[in-house]
Write a protein that holds these residues in place. Structure first.
Motif, short mmCIF file in Angstrom:
data_model
loop_
_atom_site.label_atom_id
_atom_site.label_comp_id
_atom_site.label_asym_id
_atom_site.label_seq_id
_atom_site.Cartn_x
_atom_site.Cartn_y
_atom_site.Cartn_z
N PRO B 48 0.84 -1.20 0.00
CA PRO B 48 0.00 0.00 0.00
C PRO B 48 0.87 1.25 0.00
CG PRO B 48 -0.03 -1.06 2.15
CD PRO B 48 0.75 -1.95 1.25
N SER B 50 1.71 5.28 1.00
CA SER B 50 1.45 6.28 2.03
C SER B 50 2.45 7.43 1.88
CB SER B 50 1.58 5.66 3.42
OG SER B 50 1.52 6.65 4.40
N VAL B 51 1.96 8.66 2.09
CA VAL B 51 2.86 9.82 2.01
C VAL B 51 3.81 9.87 3.20
CG1 VAL B 51 1.43 11.33 0.58
CG2 VAL B 51 1.07 11.28 3.04
N LEU B 52 3.43 9.19 4.27
CA LEU B 52 4.27 9.23 5.49
C LEU B 52 5.33 8.13 5.51
CD1 LEU B 52 1.56 9.88 8.23
CD2 LEU B 52 2.88 11.54 6.94
N ALA B 53 5.23 7.19 4.59
CA ALA B 53 6.18 6.07 4.58
C ALA B 53 7.49 6.52 3.96
CB ALA B 53 5.59 4.90 3.80
N ARG B 54 8.44 6.83 4.80
CA ARG B 54 9.76 7.25 4.32
C ARG B 54 10.82 6.34 4.94
NH1 ARG B 54 9.22 13.85 4.20
NH2 ARG B 54 7.53 13.87 2.69
N PRO B 55 11.88 6.07 4.21
CA PRO B 55 12.91 5.18 4.76
C PRO B 55 13.48 5.74 6.07
CG PRO B 55 13.30 5.60 2.43
CD PRO B 55 12.21 6.52 2.85
N PRO B 56 13.73 4.87 7.05
CA PRO B 56 14.23 5.36 8.34
C PRO B 56 15.64 5.94 8.22
CG PRO B 56 14.23 2.98 8.29
CD PRO B 56 13.59 3.42 7.03
N LEU B 139 4.60 -1.84 10.08
CA LEU B 139 3.79 -2.13 8.89
C LEU B 139 4.41 -1.36 7.74
CD1 LEU B 139 0.18 -1.85 10.37
CD2 LEU B 139 1.60 -3.89 10.13
N ARG B 140 4.87 -2.08 6.75
CA ARG B 140 5.63 -1.45 5.67
C ARG B 140 4.70 -0.95 4.56
NH1 ARG B 140 11.55 -3.53 4.74
NH2 ARG B 140 11.69 -2.44 6.71
N ALA B 141 5.01 0.23 4.08
CA ALA B 141 4.25 0.82 2.97
C ALA B 141 5.22 1.48 2.00
CB ALA B 141 3.27 1.84 3.50
N LYS B 142 4.76 1.64 0.79
CA LYS B 142 5.59 2.26 -0.24
C LYS B 142 5.43 3.78 -0.17
CE LYS B 142 5.73 -0.04 -4.19
NZ LYS B 142 5.30 -0.49 -5.52
N ASN B 143 6.51 4.47 -0.38
CA ASN B 143 6.45 5.93 -0.32
C ASN B 143 5.68 6.48 -1.52
OD1 ASN B 143 8.21 8.66 -1.17
ND2 ASN B 143 7.47 8.53 0.91
N GLN B 146 3.56 13.35 -2.87
CA GLN B 146 2.31 14.12 -3.02
C GLN B 146 2.25 14.81 -4.36
OE1 GLN B 146 1.82 16.67 0.45
NE2 GLN B 146 0.09 15.44 1.00
#
Lengths: 163, 146
Positions: B48, B50-56, B139-143, B146
Motif C-alpha cells: 500500500p 502512504s505519504v508518510l512512509a519514508r525510509p528510516p 507495517l511497511r508501505a511504499k512511499n 504528493q
C-alpha cells in the motif's frame, strides 16, 4: 667487418591481449544490468503490540483513549469509520480533522500527540490498504516537505466479524 | 623478368580505450546502485502507498521481514506457509537472535503485506509473532509522493 645491429633501432612493441578482459568486463556488465531493479523507497509505521506478560508489568501513565472502528462491506472495502462512537463515513480527511482537534499542534515529549493512544478495531475482511490509509490519517500529514506527526501509539484490538 | 610488389598487409586496430572506459563506468554505476538487501522484497506483493512512509534515518537493530501475500499466505525465510504454521520459522528466528545474545523483544518484525490481504490475517500474523515473544512491529508501505 661485422656490423652489429644497434639496440636502439628495433623497438619491439609488446601488445597485451585485451580480448579476455573485455569479455569478462562485458559479462560483469550484463550481470549487474540484469540484477538491477528500480525499487521505490519503503517506510514503516511502528505498531506496539507487546506480549501479554509485558503489558501487565507496564506502569505507564494512562493515555487518552481514541477508539477507531473500521467497518467493511462484503467485498472488504471500507464501509464506515467510527471514531469514539461517532460515524465519520468513509472520509479519511474527516478522521484526520478529528484527530487534529484532539491532539492539536502539541508536539514533543509529554505532549498530547505523544501520550495519546489509538486503538484500531477492524473487520476481519477489511482490505489491508484501507488499514494503512487510516493509519496514515491518524499518524500525521505532510506540510511542505515536513511530516507533522500526530498519534504515534497505535495498537490493534482483536478483529471483528471473522466468520 | 618482372617482379610483382608484395602487398603490405595493413592491420587496422581500433582504439579500444574509450569503450573500456565507458564499460567500466557502467559497471561502477550498476555496482553502486545494486542493493542485495532487496532480495527480501517479493515483487509479487503490492505494498500500500502512504505519504508518510519514508525510509528510516537509522537502520533497525534486528529486522525480521515477514511478507503476506494476497492469498493470505506468509513468505518467511524463502518458504510460503499459512499463517497458522509460523511457529517453526519464528522459533528459528528466535534461535538466531539468541545466538547473537539478543532477545526476541529486541527485534522488530516488519510486515510487508499486499494491498488485498485481509486486515484480520495481518492481525493473526501479529498474534503468532506475539506468541513467539516478539513485541515490536512495523507495517511497511511504499512511499507516495504528493
Amino acid at each position: 667487418m661485422k656490423i652489429r645491429k644497434s639496440a636502439t633501432t628495433s623497438v619491439d612493441k609488446i601488445e597485451q591481449q585485451m580480448t579476455p578482459m573485455i569479455d569478462i568486463v562485458f559479462l560483469l556488465l550484463i550481470f549487474f544490468m540484469f540484477s538491477f531493479k528500480i525499487a521505490s523507497p519503503e517506510g514503516d509505521f511502528n505498531i506496539k503490540m507487546p506480549v501479554a506478560s509485558q503489558v501487565t508489568t507496564e506502569t505507564e501513565t494512562p493515555a487518552i483513549p481514541i477508539k477507531v472502528r473500521l467497518r467493511a462491506d462484503a467485498a472488504g472495502n471500507l464501509a464506515a469509520i467510527v471514531m469514539n462512537d461517532r460515524d465519520l463515513g468513509t472520509d479519511f480527511g474527516q478522521l484526520q480533522l478529528q484527530i487534529i482537534s484532539i491532539v492539536g499542534g502539541d508536539a514533543g515529549p509529554g505532549s498530547a500527540a505523544d501520550t495519546t493512544e489509538c486503538e484500531l478495531e477492524c473487520d476481519y475482511h477489511l482490505r489491508y490498504e484501507t488499514v494503512i490509509e487510516v493509519i496514515t490519517a491518524i499518524s500525521g500529514y505532510v506540510e511542505g516537505n515536513q511530516i507533522v506527526k500526530l498519534i504515534q501509539k497505535i495498537r490493534f484490538s482483536p478483529p471483528r466479524n471473522s466468520r | 623478368m618482372r617482379f610483382k610488389k608484395q602487398k603490405e598487409i595493413v592491420c587496422a586496430e581500433p582504439d579500444m580505450t574509450p569503450m573500456i572506459d565507458m564499460t567500466f563506468q557502467l559497471i561502477a554505476f550498476f555496482m553502486v546502485l545494486l542493493n542485495f538487501g532487496e532480495g527480501e522484497q517479493d515483487q509479487t506483493i503490492t505494498l500500500p502507498k502512504s505519504v508518510l512512509a519514508r525510509p528510516p534515518d537509522t537502520p533497525t537493530e534486528a529486522p525480521i521481514v515477514v511478507q503476506l501475500t494476497r492469498r493470505n499466505t506468509v513468505l518467511i525465510g524463502g518458504e510460503e506457509l499459512p499463517v497458522t504454521a509460523l511457529a517453526a520459522p519464528l522459533a528459528r528466528e528466535r534461535a538466531a537472535l539468541q545466538s547473537k545474545h539478543m532477545e526476541p523483544a529486541d527485534a522488530t518484525i516488519f510486515i510487508r503485506a499486499d494491498v488485498d490481504a485481509k486486515a484480520g490475517v495481518v492481525q493473526e500474523l501479529i498474534q503468532q509473532c506475539q506468541t513467539a515473544g516478539f513485541g515490536k512491529f512495523g507495517l511497511r508501505a511504499k512511499n507516495e509522493d504528493q
